[in-house]
Design a protein around this motif. Structure first.
Motif, short mmCIF file in Angstrom:
data_model
loop_
_atom_site.label_atom_id
_atom_site.label_comp_id
_atom_site.label_asym_id
_atom_site.label_seq_id
_atom_site.Cartn_x
_atom_site.Cartn_y
_atom_site.Cartn_z
N ILE A 83 4.63 10.50 1.94
CA ILE A 83 4.29 9.28 1.64
C ILE A 83 4.79 7.68 2.05
O ILE A 83 5.85 8.45 2.97
N LYS A 118 1.79 9.32 -6.24
CA LYS A 118 0.73 10.02 -5.12
C LYS A 118 2.08 11.44 -4.62
O LYS A 118 1.22 12.81 -4.36
N ASN A 132 0.92 -1.28 -0.45
CA ASN A 132 -0.13 -0.37 0.10
C ASN A 132 0.75 1.31 0.34
O ASN A 132 2.04 1.41 0.65
N VAL A 133 0.42 2.11 -0.73
CA VAL A 133 1.29 3.50 -0.52
C VAL A 133 0.05 4.54 -0.76
O VAL A 133 -0.52 4.44 -1.43
N TYR A 134 0.49 5.59 0.34
CA TYR A 134 -0.30 6.54 0.41
C TYR A 134 -0.05 7.72 1.42
O TYR A 134 1.25 7.29 1.06
N LEU A 135 -0.46 8.36 1.03
CA LEU A 135 0.40 9.87 1.24
C LEU A 135 -0.77 9.89 2.72
O LEU A 135 -1.57 10.29 3.02
N SER A 136 0.79 10.33 3.57
CA SER A 136 0.25 10.10 5.14
C SER A 136 0.40 11.25 5.50
O SER A 136 -0.24 11.97 6.71
N GLU A 147 0.69 14.45 -6.94
CA GLU A 147 -0.78 14.88 -6.85
C GLU A 147 -0.83 15.66 -5.70
O GLU A 147 -1.42 16.77 -5.64
N LEU A 207 3.29 3.67 -8.38
CA LEU A 207 2.55 4.41 -7.46
C LEU A 207 2.69 5.57 -6.44
O LEU A 207 2.09 6.61 -6.34
#
Length: 226
Positions: free
Chosen positions: A53, A72, A20-24, A75, A68
């Motif tokens: 990230i 991100k 999982n890769v997300y903007l934390s 964005e 990915l």
């Protein structure tokens, strides 16, 4: 029941290898249109912090993970990144763990980006040791590692995978401060035509890498001192 058991096993394998890769964290955004995502040197000044990230879970498909991360980062308008280490209970920064790590994202004006040092980067990608030859000298690349060589202006570098049907390429830097990036692959690797991170040159099992992707690999791979 047998088919159900097989389907459940496949799902478990996918979950084990899911990443999982997300903007934390998002501090701010920038509207720049830069296509690159370079690693920020510690000496760079004027970098504007944008956010973070986090990557959770391990995957062998580094190109897919970078794609990915790239999406991100774009964005919020980031064009540079750095490793943001976790700390233990004593506040000591921990080395990168490829199964869980953070990256700080920045916008850095192009004029502030540090110049390159004239280095040849060779990245491994297989799950076993790989023998290569650079200008008649043998090296062994361990899995998920890379080595670097200083580039001498005007010198031609011959790189071979030392296999019966392997690849041999000859490259030369245009100037003394140009970096060259290659990955040695025992598996067939598809070129990335999306323009977001990839692979832009291929010769058998030696692949030329775009700097953004190479910078990412240099973060998650271990430098092989030889």
């Amino acid at each position: 029941m047998k088919n159900l058991a097989v389907a459940f096993s496949v799902l478990c394998v996918q979950l084990c290898y899911a990443q999982n890769v997300y903007l934390s964290k998002i501090e701010k955004t920038h509207d720049n249109k830069d296509k690159f995502l370079y690693k920020k040197a510690e000496t760079i000044t004027g970098a504007e912090y944008l956010g973070e990230i986090e990557v959770q879970g391990f995957s062998n498909d580094d190109a897919a993970v970078f794609s990915l991360i790239y999406k991100k980062a774009k964005e919020i308008g980031a064009n540079t990144f750095s490793f943001k280490p976790f700390e233990n209970i004593n506040g000591i920064p921990q080395p990168i763990n490829p199964a869980n790590y953070k990256m700080a994202l920045y916008y850095t004006p192009k004029e502030n980006l540090a110049g390159q040092k004239g280095m040849l980067y060779i990245f491994a990608s297989s799950d076993k040791d790989q023998k290569i030859n650079i200008n008649k000298k043998d090296y062994v690349l361990t899995p998920r590692s890379y080595l670097t060589k200083d580039i001498i202006s005007g010198e031609v570098y011959t790189i071979s995978t030392k296999k019966l049907l392997g690849a041999t390429i000859r490259v030369q830097a245009k100037n003394h401060d140009e970096n060259l990036y290659f990955q040695v692959s025992s598996a067939k690797v598809k070129s990335d035509t999306s323009g977001t991170g990839g692979l832009n040159l291929k010769s058998g099992d030696i692949i030329g890498l775009e700097r953004s992707y190479a910078d990412f690999l240099s973060l998650i791979y271990v430098q092989n001192k030889q």
